[in-house]
Structure formats: structure tokens, C-alpha cells
Design a protein around this motif. Structure first.
Motif, PDB file in Angstrom:
ATOM      1  N   VAL A 165       0.861  -1.188   0.000  1.00 43.43           N
ATOM      2  CA  VAL A 165       0.000   0.000   0.000  1.00 43.43           C
ATOM      3  C   VAL A 165       0.893   1.232   0.000  1.00 43.43           C
ATOM      4  O   VAL A 165       1.656   1.453   0.953  1.00 43.43           O
ATOM      5  N   SER A 167       1.364   5.304   0.234  1.00 37.26           N
ATOM      6  CA  SER A 167       0.583   6.295   0.966  1.00 37.26           C
ATOM      7  C   SER A 167       1.112   7.712   0.733  1.00 37.26           C
ATOM      8  O   SER A 167       1.944   8.212   1.498  1.00 37.26           O
ATOM      9  N   ARG A 180      -1.623   6.087  -9.438  1.00 38.36           N
ATOM     10  CA  ARG A 180      -2.408   4.939  -9.906  1.00 38.36           C
ATOM     11  C   ARG A 180      -1.993   4.536 -11.327  1.00 38.36           C
ATOM     12  O   ARG A 180      -1.779   3.357 -11.623  1.00 38.36           O
ATOM     13  N   ASP A 184      -0.138   1.053 -12.389  1.00 34.56           N
ATOM     14  CA  ASP A 184      -0.783   0.162 -13.367  1.00 34.56           C
ATOM     15  C   ASP A 184       0.138  -0.058 -14.567  1.00 34.56           C
ATOM     16  O   ASP A 184       0.284  -1.173 -15.066  1.00 34.56           O
ATOM     17  N   ALA A 192      -2.271  -1.044  -3.612  1.00 32.45           N
ATOM     18  CA  ALA A 192      -3.323  -0.084  -3.248  1.00 32.45           C
ATOM     19  C   ALA A 192      -2.735   1.287  -2.922  1.00 32.45           C
ATOM     20  O   ALA A 192      -1.554   1.411  -2.570  1.00 32.45           O
ATOM     21  N   MET A 194      -3.365   4.419  -0.418  1.00 37.14           N
ATOM     22  CA  MET A 194      -4.019   5.038   0.746  1.00 37.14           C
ATOM     23  C   MET A 194      -3.490   6.459   0.843  1.00 37.14           C
ATOM     24  O   MET A 194      -2.358   6.678   1.271  1.00 37.14           O
ATOM     25  N   GLY A 245      -9.390   7.558  -8.035  1.00 37.83           N
ATOM     26  CA  GLY A 245      -9.205   6.110  -7.908  1.00 37.83           C
ATOM     27  C   GLY A 245      -8.512   5.653  -6.644  1.00 37.83           C
ATOM     28  O   GLY A 245      -7.956   4.549  -6.596  1.00 37.83           O
ATOM     29  N   VAL A 246      -8.550   6.441  -5.595  1.00 42.40           N
ATOM     30  CA  VAL A 246      -7.903   6.055  -4.338  1.00 42.40           C
ATOM     31  C   VAL A 246      -8.612   4.834  -3.733  1.00 42.40           C
ATOM     32  O   VAL A 246      -9.809   4.621  -3.962  1.00 42.40           O
ATOM     33  N   ASP A 247      -7.864   4.028  -2.986  1.00 39.28           N
ATOM     34  CA  ASP A 247      -8.469   2.853  -2.340  1.00 39.28           C
ATOM     35  C   ASP A 247      -8.911   3.151  -0.916  1.00 39.28           C
ATOM     36  O   ASP A 247      -9.932   2.653  -0.457  1.00 39.28           O
ATOM     37  N   ILE A 248      -8.101   3.912  -0.200  1.00 42.90           N
ATOM     38  CA  ILE A 248      -8.399   4.267   1.190  1.00 42.90           C
ATOM     39  C   ILE A 248      -8.097   5.763   1.333  1.00 42.90           C
ATOM     40  O   ILE A 248      -7.041   6.219   0.886  1.00 42.90           O
ATOM     41  N   VAL A 270     -15.700   4.459   0.594  1.00 36.76           N
ATOM     42  CA  VAL A 270     -14.372   3.839   0.667  1.00 36.76           C
ATOM     43  C   VAL A 270     -13.931   3.782   2.132  1.00 36.76           C
ATOM     44  O   VAL A 270     -14.424   4.543   2.959  1.00 36.76           O
TER      45      VAL A 270
END
Ligand code: PBG
Ligand code: ZN
Length: 332
Positions: A165, A167, A180, A184, A192, A194, A245-248, A270
Motif C-alpha cells: 500500500v 501512501s 495509480r 498500473d 493499493a 491510501m 481512484g484512491v483505495d483508502i 471507501v
């Protein structure tokens, strides 16, 4: 005599068992993230004056430290690096053999998926300016877009080392989308993000800046961090990270920002993290050292309040101590 009250809430508080049954918020070690400071070139641990109990550790000790956290039921660590040298571009942040990268590889090698490895993505420990982004041509301000490109490279280098992750904490516009896309593009679609989505300009970071040697050499961080007077602006930051597109998402600091934690939890689908920062830690430690409050109880109350406000994840320097206390099983 007034008539007896129709509603006697004290009925629900009569016994430990009754209170346990009706507890609305339960804190668990699995809520916590343990920050770890790894120092390049160090061969022993060093203390951090205003953060008693926190230490900067040699890279080679990171796996053991993370293992100790995992043994306490803590699911994640967050790595911060302290490099040997700084430069204008903050290039140490993306060095394949940087402290964070080597620590992440060591932890993943030793523990695999027993622990989630998170890493701070920023430049301030690595730039000669001490700023989270790169100085602009005039050398007085911080240039957003070149900073974002650099942050994306840092994230990829961390993912390459095994970080689960990333951050970003630099508060540059567009940093989540750029990270992101870079992850990718490099084949790290499973890593991920955060984000420190609403990171406020706060006096409560002062102890950390000593620990991580990242105080700005000129000006301050008010051209990029959110003013603590502006809750709408904070939510706009969270919203834009969600759109990118953040996960946390994360709110930082935590204790003085519970309203924003609650609002982020209500408004977005989220997970919400809260970062209880170094100044929050220092305040409790200082009072406890004077015998002005009971540390274990104060920590449990503060962390419970952050969870009650809506945080799914709490980054705290009390993680190990709080998890150990929970294992001790004191009834709350
Ligand atoms: C820098 C950074 C800071 C913290 C985490 N990352 C300080 C700052 O913005 O100056 C603060 C953490 C703490 O105080 O515990 N990107
Ligand atoms: Zn920074």
C-alpha cells in the motif's frame, strides 16, 4: 417528588456483562497501523526526544519490528525513511536500495502476507529544501506537476520492493491519479493507494519533523496542506482522491478532526483511515510522564473515539503499546 423517569438508561449499565453486551464500539489490534522509522546507514536504534518510546531503527531490524507488530495482531506497518543524504530532486526517495525499499523487501521476505507493508510516499525527508514537493524555478515555491511525476516514480520503486500500500502524503494536486496510472503501467495493479487525502497544516507534526528530519528549510507547508479552518475544502480533497481512484482515504491529524472523519465516513463509499500524529502522541506521553493522567486509559479512550467517529484504520505511534494492552485484557 417528580414522577419517576420513564427511561432509566442506568439499567443498561448495571453490570460488566450488560455493558459488554451493549458496547457499540470495540477497539481491536486489527484497527491499527504501526509506523516504523527506518534510518539508512544506522547500526543502532536512536530515540526521538519528543516522542518517547518511538525509535529510528536500522534497516536490518525492520523485519523483526514488523514481526513483533504482527504477533500482537497488528495487520500493517507504515514505513518512513531517513536517508543519509538529500538533494534538490529528492532522488533518494526512489532509490532501489533506499531504506524504505530495503526494509519493505526484508519484511515481505520474512513475513510475506502475514503483514501489510505500507510506505509513505513523499519527498520531504529527501529534498534539500525539506519540502514535500520540488522547488519551482525561482526556488521560492513548490511546483505541483513535476512533484507529482517524482512522487509517481517513488511509488513504483516502493511497489517494486514489495510494498502493498503506497501512501502519498505530499498534498500535490493529481498525485493519486498519477500514482495509480504509474503503478498500473508498471504492472502493479494490485498495489493499493491510501492517500493522506485531507492532510491539514498542523502544529501537531512538530515531533515527527525532528524524528524524520524533514522540517522545511524555507517557508512552511501552507501552500499545499489544507487549512484546519476549512472543512468543505477538506471534503473536496477527499472527493477528488475518490475520483482519482484512491483505495483508502485518510484524515490527518485525527483527534482534533473527528468531525471530518465522521463526514468522510458518511459521504464516501471507501475505507477511511485516520492518522493520529506525533503531536497527539507527545501530548499524552508528556502528561502521563507527569502523572497527570493514566496513559493506558487515555490511549484506549482516544483511539476508541477515533474509531467511533468512523475510522476503519488508525495509524498511531501507540499501536504496539495499545495492542499489548488489549492482549492484557483489561475490561473497558
Ligand atoms: C511529511 C509527513 C509529515 C507527517 C507524515 N508525513 C509531517 C509534515 O507534513 O510536516 C506527520 C506525521 C506525524 O506528525 O506523526 N510528508
Ligand atoms: Zn512530505
Amino acid at each position: 417528588m417528580p414522577p419517576p423517569p420513564a427511561r432509566r438508561l442506568r439499567r443498561l449499565r448495571r453490570s460488566e456483562a450488560m455493558r459488554g453486551m451493549l458496547r457499540e464500539t470495540a477497539l481491536s489490534p486489527s484497527d491499527l497501523v504501526c509506523p516504523i522509522f527506518v534510518q539508512e546507514g544506522a547500526d543502532s536504534r536512536t530515540g526521538v526526544g519528543p516522542m518517547p518510546g518511538a525509535e529510528r531503527i536500522p534497516v536490518g531490524e525492520a523485519a523483526a519490528e514488523a514481526g513483533a507488530a504482527a504477533d500482537l495482531g497488528i495487520p500493517a506497518v507504515m514505513l518512513f525513511g531517513i536517508p543519509k543524504s538529500k538533494d534538490e530532486a529528492g532522488s533518494g526517495a526512489r532509490a532501489a536500495d533506499g531504506a524504505v525499499q530495503r526494509a519493505a523487501a526484508g519484511i515481505k521476505g520474512a513475513l510475506g502476507d502475514r503483514i501489510v507493508v505500507m510506505a509513505d510516499v513523499c519527498l520531504c525527508q529527501y529534498t534539500s529544501s525539506g519540502h514535500c514537493g520540488l522547488a519551482d524555478a525561482g526556488g521560492r515555491g513548490i511546483d505541483n506537476d513535476s512533484s507529482v511525476a517524482a512522487l509517481a516514480e517513488v511509488a513504483v520503486s516502493q511497489a517494486d520492493a514489495g510494498v502493498d500500500v503506497v501512501s502519498p502524503s505530499a498534498m500535490m494536486d493529481g498525485q493519486v491519479a498519477a500514482i495509480r496510472a504509474a503503478l498500473d503501467g508498471a504492472g502493479f495493479g494490485g498495489v493499493a493507494v491510501m492517500s493522506h487525502s485531507a492532510k491539514h497544516r498542523s502544529s501537531l507534526y512538530a515531533p515527527f519533523r525532528g524524528a524524520a528530519e524533514c522540517a522545511p528549510r524555507f517557508g512552511d507547508r501552507s501552500t499545499y496542506q489544507v487549512p484546519y479552518t476549512n472543512p468543505r475544502e477538506a471534503m473536496a480533497e477527499v472527493r477528488s482522491d475518490v475520483e482519482e481512484g484512491v483505495d483508502i482515504v485518510m484524515i490527518k491529524p485525527a483527534l482534533a478532526y473527528l468531525d471530518l472523519i465522521a463526514e468522510a465516513r458518511r459521504s464516501f463509499g471507501v475505507p477511511v483511515a485516520a492518522y493520529s500524529v506525533s503531536g497527539e502522541y507527545a501530548m499524552v506521553k508528556a502528561a502521563a510522564a507527569r502523572g497527570w493522567l493514566r496513559e493506558e486509559d487515555a490511549v484506549h479512550e482516544i483511539l476508541s473515539s477515533i474509531k467511533r467517529a468512523g475510522a476503519d484504520v488508525i495509524v498511531t505511534y501507540f499501536a504496539m503499546e495499545a495492542a499489548a494492552a488489549m492482549a492484557g485484557g483489561k475490561r473497558r
